[in-house]
Design an enzyme around this catalytic site. Structure first.
Site, PDB file in Angstrom:
ATOM      1  N   ARG A  71      87.068  88.193  -2.732  1.00 56.33           N
ATOM      2  CA  ARG A  71      86.984  87.939  -4.106  1.00 56.33           C
ATOM      3  C   ARG A  71      85.924  88.907  -4.720  1.00 56.33           C
ATOM      4  O   ARG A  71      86.033  89.141  -5.769  1.00 56.33           O
ATOM      5  CB  ARG A  71      86.367  86.459  -3.982  1.00 56.33           C
ATOM      6  CG  ARG A  71      87.490  85.471  -3.759  1.00 56.33           C
ATOM      7  CD  ARG A  71      86.980  84.073  -3.570  1.00 56.33           C
ATOM      8  NE  ARG A  71      86.313  83.790  -4.826  1.00 56.33           N
ATOM      9  CZ  ARG A  71      85.539  82.647  -5.185  1.00 56.33           C
ATOM     10  NH1 ARG A  71      85.519  81.752  -4.005  1.00 56.33           N
ATOM     11  NH2 ARG A  71      85.041  82.366  -6.236  1.00 56.33           N
ATOM     12  N   ASP A 109      81.684  85.145 -10.936  1.00 57.86           N
ATOM     13  CA  ASP A 109      82.050  86.601 -10.825  1.00 57.86           C
ATOM     14  C   ASP A 109      81.337  87.809 -11.566  1.00 57.86           C
ATOM     15  O   ASP A 109      81.475  88.936 -11.648  1.00 57.86           O
ATOM     16  CB  ASP A 109      83.422  86.632 -11.351  1.00 57.86           C
ATOM     17  CG  ASP A 109      83.200  85.887 -13.030  1.00 57.86           C
ATOM     18  OD1 ASP A 109      82.260  86.185 -13.829  1.00 57.86           O
ATOM     19  OD2 ASP A 109      84.335  85.368 -13.424  1.00 57.86           O
ATOM     20  N   HIS A 124      76.295  77.919 -10.384  1.00 56.24           N
ATOM     21  CA  HIS A 124      76.968  77.916  -9.056  1.00 56.24           C
ATOM     22  C   HIS A 124      76.732  79.295  -8.261  1.00 56.24           C
ATOM     23  O   HIS A 124      77.408  79.719  -7.278  1.00 56.24           O
ATOM     24  CB  HIS A 124      78.682  77.980  -9.148  1.00 56.24           C
ATOM     25  CG  HIS A 124      79.057  76.655  -9.676  1.00 56.24           C
ATOM     26  ND1 HIS A 124      80.307  76.115  -9.784  1.00 56.24           N
ATOM     27  CD2 HIS A 124      78.296  75.290  -9.731  1.00 56.24           C
ATOM     28  CE1 HIS A 124      80.528  74.945 -10.295  1.00 56.24           C
ATOM     29  NE2 HIS A 124      79.320  74.323 -10.369  1.00 56.24           N
ATOM     30  N   CYS A 173      70.275  90.619   6.969  1.00 56.46           N
ATOM     31  CA  CYS A 173      69.004  90.554   6.169  1.00 56.46           C
ATOM     32  C   CYS A 173      68.214  92.064   6.292  1.00 56.46           C
ATOM     33  O   CYS A 173      68.171  92.122   7.813  1.00 56.46           O
ATOM     34  CB  CYS A 173      68.437  89.564   6.270  1.00 56.46           C
ATOM     35  SG  CYS A 173      66.856  89.440   5.153  1.00 56.46           S
ATOM     36  N   CYS A 176      64.493  90.300   7.974  1.00 53.17           N
ATOM     37  CA  CYS A 176      64.403  89.703   9.164  1.00 53.17           C
ATOM     38  C   CYS A 176      65.737  89.798  10.056  1.00 53.17           C
ATOM     39  O   CYS A 176      65.675  89.022  10.975  1.00 53.17           O
ATOM     40  CB  CYS A 176      64.089  88.095   8.973  1.00 53.17           C
ATOM     41  SG  CYS A 176      65.573  87.303   8.267  1.00 53.17           S
ATOM     42  N   THR A 214      87.150  75.404 -18.680  1.00 51.61           N
ATOM     43  CA  THR A 214      86.822  74.733 -17.566  1.00 51.61           C
ATOM     44  C   THR A 214      87.741  73.598 -17.490  1.00 51.61           C
ATOM     45  O   THR A 214      87.949  72.809 -18.630  1.00 51.61           O
ATOM     46  CB  THR A 214      85.363  74.365 -17.425  1.00 51.61           C
ATOM     47  OG1 THR A 214      85.192  73.415 -16.007  1.00 51.61           O
ATOM     48  CG2 THR A 214      84.873  73.582 -18.404  1.00 51.61           C
ATOM     49  N   GLU A 241      94.698  74.356 -22.373  1.00 54.21           N
ATOM     50  CA  GLU A 241      95.155  72.852 -22.041  1.00 54.21           C
ATOM     51  C   GLU A 241      94.217  71.789 -22.346  1.00 54.21           C
ATOM     52  O   GLU A 241      93.080  72.017 -22.023  1.00 54.21           O
ATOM     53  CB  GLU A 241      96.140  72.903 -20.961  1.00 54.21           C
ATOM     54  CG  GLU A 241      95.176  72.978 -19.627  1.00 54.21           C
ATOM     55  CD  GLU A 241      96.083  73.164 -18.236  1.00 54.21           C
ATOM     56  OE1 GLU A 241      97.177  73.497 -18.312  1.00 54.21           O
ATOM     57  OE2 GLU A 241      95.513  72.839 -17.230  1.00 54.21           O
TER      58      GLU A 241
END
Ligand code: APR
Length: 266
Positions: A71, A109, A124, A173, A176, A214, A241
């Site tokens: 993605r 995105d 999100h 990471c 750490c 949405t 729609e």
């Protein structure tokens, strides 16, 4: 100009606090698949929600990272479309006219930011942020592949259903050495506290709400337009729609957002 268009433009003229809520449809014309409508995200016959959750990541972080690597690649190759650009110009225009305009996007995105939108809540999260499973630090990361182990991985084809990248070859990471995950909100997780708090304040204050692309079925964002409508504030929807909010919206402009938003917001 049609009377609906004139009335909508008048609503904009009068508004002082505008929120714009966007979903996957706004990026469809950039070639990024949506979750429910067409074109739909397909990856090795997995449903996105069966990979976008913590139990799936615990079971196979390799498989989930392959899915997100795929993605990330699609989004990095994509460019903002006319809808993203119209929304960033609209933000600028609002600024000049002393209006507040905030974009609340469910999209991960990064295209709104790349189009120039500044006043934005990515509710999100983002495909281009990582979060350490150990120290929880959040970092921007636009490198692709994000680590050598993911090079040439993530093919969406069915015959590569299994994933076997050793965990030490997945992203770790810098601070750490904990395992990194994409900083996106997974199914079963709460939204980032600050983003939710800021969004609720805006919902209670706005005097116009635009909803773009949405399906308005995933909570809590699906309820945001209803909260605004309950205060008697107009909601205007843009979609190819009808959705569960269409009947309660003041106006519904039907069509691809990249075609209809530029003139409606100009
Ligand atoms: N212009 C405007 N709207 C469009 C376009 C377009 N070119 N193409 C598709 N749409 C509309 C569809 O009609 C549909 O209503 O975009 C909507 C896309 O809906 P979803 O795929 O459900 O996306 P979204 O509403 O953003 O999903 C919410 O669900 O899976 C989760 O976390 C994921 O953020 C996502 C959330």
């Amino acid at each position: 100009m049609l009377s609906n268009e004139m009335e909508f433009k008048n609503l904009i003229k009068l508004a002082k606090n505008i929120i714009v809520i966007t979903g996957a449809g706004v990026s469809a014309e950039s070639g990024i698949p949506t979750f429910r409508g067409a074109p739909k995200l397909r990856w090795r016959n997995y449903k996105p929600e069966s990979l976008a959750n913590m139990p799936a990541f615990v079971k196979s972080s390799s498989l989930v990272w392959e899915f997100y690597h795929y993605r990330r690649e699609i989004c990095l190759k994509a460019s903002p479309n006319n809808a993203h650009l119209a929304l960033s110009s609209f933000e600028l225009r609002c600024l000049k006219e002393n209006k507040q305009c905030t974009l609340i996007t469910q999209n991960v995105d990064g295209l709104h930011k790349r189009a120039g939108s500044k006043n934005i809540i990515e509710i999100h999260g983002s495909l281009f942020e990582t979060k350490c499973m150990k120290c929880h630090s959040i970092e921007d990361n636009f490198t692709s592949p994000i680590c050598d182990g993911l090079a040439n991985r993530g093919s969406p084809e069915e015959d590569s259903k299994l994933s076997d990248i050793p965990v030490e070859q997945l992203p770790h990471c810098d601070k750490c050495h904990g395992l990194l995950r994409p900083n996106v909100v997974w199914f079963g997780e709460s939204l980032p506290e600050q983003a939710l708090e800021d969004s609720i304040k805006l919902l209670n204050k706005c005097d116009l709400c635009l909803v773009v692309g949405t399906s308005a079925v995933v909570e809590p964002v699906a309820s945001f337009p209803h909260q605004v409508i309950a205060r008697g504030v107009p909601v205007v929807e843009f979609n190819i729609e009808k959705t569960p909010i269409t009947n309660n919206s003041r106006y519904f402009f039907q069509g691809p957002s990249g075609s209809i938003l530029p003139s409606l917001l100009s």
